[in-house]
Structures are given as C-alpha cells and as structure tokens.
Write a protein that holds these residues in place. Structure first.
Motif, PDB file in Angstrom:
ATOM      1  N   ASN A 534       0.813  -1.221   0.000  1.00 49.64           N
ATOM      2  CA  ASN A 534       0.000   0.000   0.000  1.00 49.64           C
ATOM      3  C   ASN A 534       0.848   1.273   0.000  1.00 49.64           C
ATOM      4  O   ASN A 534       0.329   2.371   0.214  1.00 49.64           O
ATOM      5  CB  ASN A 534      -0.933   0.013   1.211  1.00 49.64           C
ATOM      6  CG  ASN A 534      -1.971  -1.092   1.149  1.00 49.64           C
ATOM      7  OD1 ASN A 534      -2.401  -1.489   0.059  1.00 49.64           O
ATOM      8  ND2 ASN A 534      -2.362  -1.619   2.306  1.00 49.64           N
ATOM      9  N   ILE A 535       2.152   1.142  -0.213  1.00 52.98           N
ATOM     10  CA  ILE A 535       3.045   2.294  -0.335  1.00 52.98           C
ATOM     11  C   ILE A 535       3.693   2.215  -1.712  1.00 52.98           C
ATOM     12  O   ILE A 535       4.553   1.367  -1.951  1.00 52.98           O
ATOM     13  CB  ILE A 535       4.121   2.305   0.774  1.00 52.98           C
ATOM     14  CG1 ILE A 535       3.470   2.278   2.155  1.00 52.98           C
ATOM     15  CG2 ILE A 535       5.032   3.518   0.626  1.00 52.98           C
ATOM     16  CD1 ILE A 535       4.455   2.160   3.305  1.00 52.98           C
ATOM     17  N   VAL A 536       3.263   3.093  -2.623  1.00 48.06           N
ATOM     18  CA  VAL A 536       3.704   3.016  -4.020  1.00 48.06           C
ATOM     19  C   VAL A 536       4.298   4.357  -4.451  1.00 48.06           C
ATOM     20  O   VAL A 536       4.120   5.377  -3.786  1.00 48.06           O
ATOM     21  CB  VAL A 536       2.533   2.635  -4.951  1.00 48.06           C
ATOM     22  CG1 VAL A 536       2.048   1.229  -4.635  1.00 48.06           C
ATOM     23  CG2 VAL A 536       1.384   3.633  -4.821  1.00 48.06           C
ATOM     24  N   ASP A 537       4.988   4.328  -5.585  1.00 42.04           N
ATOM     25  CA  ASP A 537       5.706   5.536  -6.022  1.00 42.04           C
ATOM     26  C   ASP A 537       4.976   6.341  -7.083  1.00 42.04           C
ATOM     27  O   ASP A 537       5.478   7.371  -7.530  1.00 42.04           O
ATOM     28  CB  ASP A 537       7.099   5.158  -6.526  1.00 42.04           C
ATOM     29  CG  ASP A 537       7.042   4.166  -7.679  1.00 42.04           C
ATOM     30  OD1 ASP A 537       5.929   3.835  -8.144  1.00 42.04           O
ATOM     31  OD2 ASP A 537       8.122   3.722  -8.112  1.00 42.04           O
ATOM     32  N   HIS A 538       3.772   5.883  -7.544  1.00 39.56           N
ATOM     33  CA  HIS A 538       3.059   6.627  -8.582  1.00 39.56           C
ATOM     34  C   HIS A 538       1.560   6.429  -8.430  1.00 39.56           C
ATOM     35  O   HIS A 538       1.098   5.384  -7.970  1.00 39.56           O
ATOM     36  CB  HIS A 538       3.518   6.171  -9.976  1.00 39.56           C
ATOM     37  CG  HIS A 538       3.123   7.118 -11.064  1.00 39.56           C
ATOM     38  ND1 HIS A 538       1.929   7.031 -11.744  1.00 39.56           N
ATOM     39  CD2 HIS A 538       3.769   8.203 -11.583  1.00 39.56           C
ATOM     40  CE1 HIS A 538       1.849   7.997 -12.644  1.00 39.56           C
ATOM     41  NE2 HIS A 538       2.948   8.724 -12.561  1.00 39.56           N
ATOM     42  N   ILE A 539       0.815   7.434  -8.847  1.00 48.11           N
ATOM     43  CA  ILE A 539      -0.641   7.412  -8.679  1.00 48.11           C
ATOM     44  C   ILE A 539      -1.290   6.280  -9.488  1.00 48.11           C
ATOM     45  O   ILE A 539      -2.299   5.707  -9.071  1.00 48.11           O
ATOM     46  CB  ILE A 539      -1.257   8.779  -9.078  1.00 48.11           C
ATOM     47  CG1 ILE A 539      -2.758   8.804  -8.760  1.00 48.11           C
ATOM     48  CG2 ILE A 539      -1.000   9.090 -10.534  1.00 48.11           C
ATOM     49  CD1 ILE A 539      -3.092   8.646  -7.300  1.00 48.11           C
ATOM     50  N   SER A 540      -0.703   5.923 -10.623  1.00 51.50           N
ATOM     51  CA  SER A 540      -1.271   4.825 -11.429  1.00 51.50           C
ATOM     52  C   SER A 540      -1.231   3.510 -10.657  1.00 51.50           C
ATOM     53  O   SER A 540      -2.197   2.740 -10.665  1.00 51.50           O
ATOM     54  CB  SER A 540      -0.498   4.679 -12.747  1.00 51.50           C
ATOM     55  OG  SER A 540      -0.642   5.853 -13.528  1.00 51.50           O
ATOM     56  N   LYS A 541      -0.120   3.268  -9.982  1.00 54.57           N
ATOM     57  CA  LYS A 541      -0.002   2.047  -9.163  1.00 54.57           C
ATOM     58  C   LYS A 541      -0.973   2.107  -7.987  1.00 54.57           C
ATOM     59  O   LYS A 541      -1.542   1.083  -7.587  1.00 54.57           O
ATOM     60  CB  LYS A 541       1.425   1.894  -8.650  1.00 54.57           C
ATOM     61  CG  LYS A 541       2.458   1.657  -9.737  1.00 54.57           C
ATOM     62  CD  LYS A 541       3.855   1.519  -9.152  1.00 54.57           C
ATOM     63  CE  LYS A 541       4.895   1.305 -10.245  1.00 54.57           C
ATOM     64  NZ  LYS A 541       6.272   1.212  -9.696  1.00 54.57           N
ATOM     65  N   ALA A 542      -1.158   3.309  -7.439  1.00 52.81           N
ATOM     66  CA  ALA A 542      -2.086   3.467  -6.310  1.00 52.81           C
ATOM     67  C   ALA A 542      -3.513   3.176  -6.751  1.00 52.81           C
ATOM     68  O   ALA A 542      -4.276   2.510  -6.017  1.00 52.81           O
ATOM     69  CB  ALA A 542      -1.975   4.878  -5.742  1.00 52.81           C
ATOM     70  N   LEU A 543      -3.908   3.645  -7.940  1.00 47.94           N
ATOM     71  CA  LEU A 543      -5.266   3.401  -8.440  1.00 47.94           C
ATOM     72  C   LEU A 543      -5.471   1.928  -8.781  1.00 47.94           C
ATOM     73  O   LEU A 543      -6.558   1.382  -8.559  1.00 47.94           O
ATOM     74  CB  LEU A 543      -5.526   4.278  -9.672  1.00 47.94           C
ATOM     75  CG  LEU A 543      -5.593   5.790  -9.395  1.00 47.94           C
ATOM     76  CD1 LEU A 543      -5.708   6.565 -10.698  1.00 47.94           C
ATOM     77  CD2 LEU A 543      -6.778   6.116  -8.482  1.00 47.94           C
ATOM     78  N   THR A 544      -4.404   1.288  -9.290  1.00 47.13           N
ATOM     79  CA  THR A 544      -4.494  -0.153  -9.572  1.00 47.13           C
ATOM     80  C   THR A 544      -4.698  -0.933  -8.276  1.00 47.13           C
ATOM     81  O   THR A 544      -5.534  -1.836  -8.198  1.00 47.13           O
ATOM     82  CB  THR A 544      -3.208  -0.635 -10.273  1.00 47.13           C
ATOM     83  OG1 THR A 544      -3.053   0.064 -11.497  1.00 47.13           O
ATOM     84  CG2 THR A 544      -3.271  -2.137 -10.538  1.00 47.13           C
ATOM     85  N   ARG A 545      -3.939  -0.568  -7.263  1.00 49.51           N
ATOM     86  CA  ARG A 545      -4.072  -1.219  -5.960  1.00 49.51           C
ATOM     87  C   ARG A 545      -5.455  -0.945  -5.368  1.00 49.51           C
ATOM     88  O   ARG A 545      -6.084  -1.856  -4.786  1.00 49.51           O
ATOM     89  CB  ARG A 545      -2.970  -0.701  -5.016  1.00 49.51           C
ATOM     90  CG  ARG A 545      -3.066  -1.166  -3.582  1.00 49.51           C
ATOM     91  CD  ARG A 545      -2.977  -2.657  -3.464  1.00 49.51           C
ATOM     92  NE  ARG A 545      -3.116  -3.080  -2.081  1.00 49.51           N
ATOM     93  CZ  ARG A 545      -3.491  -4.300  -1.711  1.00 49.51           C
ATOM     94  NH1 ARG A 545      -3.773  -5.223  -2.633  1.00 49.51           N
ATOM     95  NH2 ARG A 545      -3.592  -4.616  -0.431  1.00 49.51           N
ATOM     96  N   ALA A 546      -5.948   0.300  -5.529  1.00 49.95           N
ATOM     97  CA  ALA A 546      -7.268   0.650  -5.015  1.00 49.95           C
ATOM     98  C   ALA A 546      -8.358  -0.175  -5.706  1.00 49.95           C
ATOM     99  O   ALA A 546      -9.315  -0.633  -5.060  1.00 49.95           O
ATOM    100  CB  ALA A 546      -7.536   2.141  -5.217  1.00 49.95           C
ATOM    101  N   SER A 547      -8.221  -0.389  -7.011  1.00 47.33           N
ATOM    102  CA  SER A 547      -9.199  -1.200  -7.758  1.00 47.33           C
ATOM    103  C   SER A 547      -9.226  -2.632  -7.245  1.00 47.33           C
ATOM    104  O   SER A 547     -10.294  -3.247  -7.100  1.00 47.33           O
ATOM    105  CB  SER A 547      -8.861  -1.197  -9.260  1.00 47.33           C
ATOM    106  OG  SER A 547      -8.977   0.101  -9.798  1.00 47.33           O
ATOM    107  N   GLN A 548      -8.033  -3.184  -6.960  1.00 47.70           N
ATOM    108  CA  GLN A 548      -7.972  -4.536  -6.420  1.00 47.70           C
ATOM    109  C   GLN A 548      -8.719  -4.626  -5.095  1.00 47.70           C
ATOM    110  O   GLN A 548      -9.467  -5.597  -4.848  1.00 47.70           O
ATOM    111  CB  GLN A 548      -6.512  -4.949  -6.216  1.00 47.70           C
ATOM    112  CG  GLN A 548      -5.709  -5.088  -7.494  1.00 47.70           C
ATOM    113  CD  GLN A 548      -4.222  -5.296  -7.222  1.00 47.70           C
ATOM    114  OE1 GLN A 548      -3.778  -5.235  -6.065  1.00 47.70           O
ATOM    115  NE2 GLN A 548      -3.456  -5.545  -8.288  1.00 47.70           N
ATOM    116  N   ILE A 549      -8.541  -3.617  -4.235  1.00 53.86           N
ATOM    117  CA  ILE A 549      -9.175  -3.629  -2.917  1.00 53.86           C
ATOM    118  C   ILE A 549     -10.676  -3.459  -3.036  1.00 53.86           C
ATOM    119  O   ILE A 549     -11.457  -4.195  -2.393  1.00 53.86           O
ATOM    120  CB  ILE A 549      -8.570  -2.523  -2.025  1.00 53.86           C
ATOM    121  CG1 ILE A 549      -7.090  -2.801  -1.753  1.00 53.86           C
ATOM    122  CG2 ILE A 549      -9.334  -2.393  -0.708  1.00 53.86           C
ATOM    123  CD1 ILE A 549      -6.354  -1.646  -1.078  1.00 53.86           C
TER     124      ILE A 549
END
Length: 561
Positions: A534-549
C-alpha cells in the motif's frame, strides 16, 4: 575523515604558506598594512574598553594578544581581530554584575564554546540565524553604545552611569545643565574630522587624526576636559603576566548564559567580517578554522587581562585597502600596537575622552544598519515584527533575551508560514498529466494530496481530513509526491490516520512517496503497519491497488449477501 577534519581547522596562514609560499615583497606589504591598521585600532581599542566601564589598557591588551592569535590561527586571509563595539553592552553588564574576574572567566568559557563549535562544524550553521534578528540586535547595540558615550560626549559631571537604558536616559536628562561646552566642541569637531577624512581623504585614518588633534588642542589651550590620564591615571607599557581566574562550579553556572552570548556574538561578528573580506577580495575563508582561532584568542585574551575579541569589519576592510597580502598583516598589526604601548603611553594618556566618545558615536552610527533596516521594513510583515521585537528587547531587557526571543519568534513565524504553504486537499490541475481528472477513479475511493513538508505543524490538519467524509470510503489514497520532508510528528500523524481509517474499515494507500520520506517510514516500521503493497511511487499504481481492494470488497459483500 580525519584528514578532512584536520584541513577544515588548519589556519589560513599555514594553508597559504604551504600552497603559495611567502616572499620578501609579501612581508613588506603586510608590514605596512599592519602599521596602518594599528594606527586605526589604537584609539578604537581604548575607546571600546572605556565604553565598557573598564580601564583603556584592557582594550590594548586584547588587541595585541587576541589580534595576534586571530590572524595566526584563524581561517580568513585578511581578518583583523580585537575588541569590538558589539561587545560593549555585554562586557559592561558582566563586569558590573560579576566583577572583572567574572568577565575573564566568561571570556575564556566563550573561547572554549567557540572551539567546540569549530569541532562540530558550526561555522556553516551560523548563517541560519535569521537576518532580521542579526540586524535587530546589531542596531539595538549601536543605540546602546551611542547612549553610553553621552556622558563623555557632552562632558556631563556624572560619577556612575546605571546599566539599563531607561534609568540612563533619565540621568542624562537631569544632568543636561552640567554640560561642558569645551567637551561638546571637541566632540563635534572630532565627528566632523572623521566624516571629512572618510569622504575626502579615505586613505588617512580619521580616528588617529582626531586623537592627535584633540590631544594637542587640550594641551595647548589647557581645556578643562577629562583625559585618559585624569580619569584612569597612567597605563602600563607592558603586557601583564598571564593569570588564571578562580573557578568554581557555581561561577561556571552563573556565567554560562553570558559566555554563550559572547561566543555567539564572536562567531557572528567574525564570520560576517570574513564574508565581507571575501566579497572585497574574491577569496574564501575557512569558517571552522576561524571559529577555532577565535576560541584560542578569547582564552588567551582572558589570560592576559583582556576583553572578549572577534573579527572587526572596519579594521579588516582597512587592512585590505592598505594592501595586505596574508594573515601576517594582522600579526604585524598586533606587533605595532605593542610597540605603541611600549614607547607612546606618556602621549596616549593625554587623549581627551570626548574625542574617544566621538569616535565611538561614529562607530555606533556605522553599526546601526539604517540601510538594512529600511530594506527589512519593506519586507513581509513577519520580518518586520522580528526586527522590531529584537531591537526593543536588546535596548530594554538584555542581549541574551533579545537573541533567544528573536530566534524563537522567527521559528514560530516560519512554522506558521510553512503551515499556510502546506496544503492537504483534492488537487486538480488541468496541466498536470497525473491529475486525478485524467484518471479513472474507482468507486468508493477518495484521493487527497499533501503539498509541502509533513511536520508537526501540519500533522493535526492531516488527521482532520477525516472529518470531511460523509461516508467512509473503501480506500483513501494520500498523494505525497510533493512532500520533501517528514518528521516524527508527521510519522505519528500517518500512524493515527491509519488507525482511524482501519476502524472505519478504510484502507490507506500512500502514493508518490519519495526515497527520503520512504526511508523514514521504514525506520518507523510504518511500512509494516500500512503494508508495503500500500506504499507506491506513482498514482497509477495506487489506483491499480485501489481497484484490487474495491473489487475484492464488493465481491466479498455480494457473497455475504
């Protein structure tokens, strides 16, 4: 590492001799420059001691001993050291409260503090003292110096002068009818001579012309004006034997605040003088070597019955204009002063105090920083407040309290400005390629961004963001790409934010975390609490992780139904 430490403390004199050598022509240039500076320093050293309510020879001892050591062991090529007007207020207060022996001990303690500052490389840190604080206490000292000379400038018949500004002012007002017209004339003419020579004949030192002219005038016309001799009697023609002051833990404890003040003043004055010299010559001083030399000089000055010493800007500038080439010029300035004391004391004691008062009045005006005060008064409101508060406290309370309050106030106002600068909000910028408006935001996801350092001043604001949600989201993304720094309070705020979000069954994702901030998060073990995924370096990775959750949560909820 040891070699770097050694090089940073190596005296500039040794560095120059090692790299460039030293010729006969260099020595001749330094010899002449030293003589010129000594002629300027002679009346100033005595005037500063007298202004500090001490015998004039104390100033000469300081200029000789400390002046020699500051040039021999300091880090500036052209620095001239000795007693300066900046110390007048502090020195007179310490001597009045603790006696001269207490002043000697405080001076030697300040020397030790300066040496410690050089060991920890504090030479680079002095520049972080806020500029309005420096101008505020310098201007306040200038006014106090000018006030301390009113008695001799006007020839008032006052036996003793109280230390505080208000009582001093009231005393002068009550004794104006005792004004000595001869002293006033000598003082005014002396000021005129100094200003005339400074403007039209700058190569001739005005102060030495003043003391010669005033001394001859008082002798020829038998003017009823106080002289060094009439107030202090004869002065010694040799340096005293070195003595060690009585030391006790109680004395050290009492004198520590004054020693710190002397050390800070010495550090600021000497490094400012070195910077001015660098600006005039294109050279570079060694700040930590300069502090080390100042430390040794103050310890030695105390041993030989002197006063606190530091770099003197006016005398350093005179040294440069006189053609100095190396620190030997400062050493020769101390040598010439010793020669003057050895052979000219019968003449030196004939100098009228009104002339010395005039010299210090001009010095105080030059210290007043009127030009810089005008500049700061056009600066932001916070700088004006710091300047005024420091100036007033220097005059009405004391220098210790003024510096501490000025720095504290500057820090508080800086934190306030940083808090106003740091934003926590939904950041929308049409020109930003990573703007949320350009992304597909999953349902039940909130995105906020921090702009600025995440420190104790902004930590509470971060936690308050939770109050903005009507319904807790499934995922809360906190963008940190513009967070250059995080402190312990900021880390604690992230921990509390995670705990409260967890209670609401909301997952926290940190996006755009930089390497430095990331390292602090790891050291605080927050990565384990929040989850490395849950600690990522870019917003795209954060949104991908958010979609998974969110997908997993929605699937779980459907299954539960």
């Amino acid at each position: 590492m040891f070699q770097l430490f050694k090089d940073s403390l190596e005296p500039k004199l040794i560095t120059l001799w090692r790299l460039q050598g030293y010729s006969k022509s260099d020595f001749y240039a330094d010899l002449v420059a030293g003589l010129v500076v000594a002629i300027v320093a002679l009346p100033l050293a005595m005037a500063i001691a007298i202004a500090s309510n001490l015998p004039p020879e104390r100033g000469l001892f300081t200029a000789i001993v400390a002046g020699f050591i500051i040039s021999a062991h300091g880090g500036s090529r052209y620095q001239i050291g000795g007693p300066t007007a900046a110390f007048v207020v502090t020195v007179s207060m310490v001597a009045m409260e603790h006696g001269y022996e207490g002043l000697v001990l405080a001076t030697m303690m300040a020397g030790i503090i300066l040496m410690i500052m050089s060991f920890v490389h504090a030479g680079e840190l002095i520049k972080f003292i806020p500029y309005p604080v420096v101008i505020g206490f310098t201007s306040g000292i200038a006014l106090l110096i000018a006030f301390s000379q009113v008695r001799d400038f006007f020839g008032l018949k006052v036996e003793s002068v109280p230390p505080d500004f208000i009582h001093k002012f009231m005393l002068y007002i009550s004794h104006l009818d005792d004004m000595n017209i001869y002293a006033v004339i000598v003082s005014l003419v002396s000021v005129g001579i100094i200003l005339f020579f400074k403007r039209y004949i700058p190569k001739v030192p005005g102060p030495i012309v003043v003391v010669v002219f005033a001394g001859v005038a008082v002798w020829m016309f038998n003017l009823p004006i106080e002289t060094i001799e009439s107030r202090f009697g004869p002065i010694p023609s040799m340096l005293p034997s070195p003595t060690w002051p009585d030391i006790s833990f109680e004395k050290l404890r009492q004198l520590m605040p004054d020693a710190i003040t002397i050390a800070i003043l010495a550090a600021i004055e000497s490094l400012l003088s070195a910077v001015v010299a660098d600006g005039m010559t294109g050279t570079h001083h060694k700040s930590n070597a300069e502090l080390f030399g100042q430390g040794i000089a103050n310890i030695a000055s105390g041993f030989f019955g002197g006063l606190p010493a530091t770099g003197a800007i006016a005398r350093t500038a005179t040294n440069i204009k006189a053609g100095a080439r190396t620190p030997v010029a400062g050493i020769m300035h101390a040598f010439w002063l010793f020669v003057f004391m050895l052979f000219l004391t019968p003449l030196i004691i004939k100098i009228p105090l009104a002339a010395l008062a005039a010299i210090l009045i001009v010095v105080a005006w030059n210290m007043s920083e009127v030009k810089h005060i005008k500049e700061i008064m056009k600066a932001p409101r916070s700088d004006r407040i710091i300047l005024i508060v420091t100036f007033i406290l220097t005059i009405l309370v004391d220098l210790n309290f003024a510096i501490q309050t000025g720095i504290a106030l500057a820090s508080i106002l800086f934190i306030d400005s940083m808090m106003k600068t740091t934003k926590i909000r939904i950041f929308e910028n049409e020109e930003d390629p990573d703007s949320i408006d350009r992304k597909t935001l999953p349902q039940d996801v909130e995105v906020y961004e921090i702009q600025g350092p995440l420190f104790f001043g902004i930590a509470e604001k971060l936690i308050d963001v939770l109050n903005l949600f009507e319904h807790p989201p499934i995922v809360f993304i906190l963008r940190m790409r513009y967070v250059p720094y995080i402190d312990a309070a900021g880390l604690h705020a992230l921990e509390i934010l995670h705990e409260r979000l967890t209670k609401q069954q909301t997952v926290l994702i940190l996006s755009g975390v930089g390497p430095e901030v990331q390292s602090h998060i790891v050291k605080a073990s927050l990565n384990r609490l929040i989850g490395n995924e849950n600690i990522v370096d870019h917003i795209s990775k954060a949104l991908t992780r958010a979609s998974q959750i969110t997908d997993k949560t929605q699937t779980y909820n459907k299954g539960g139904v």
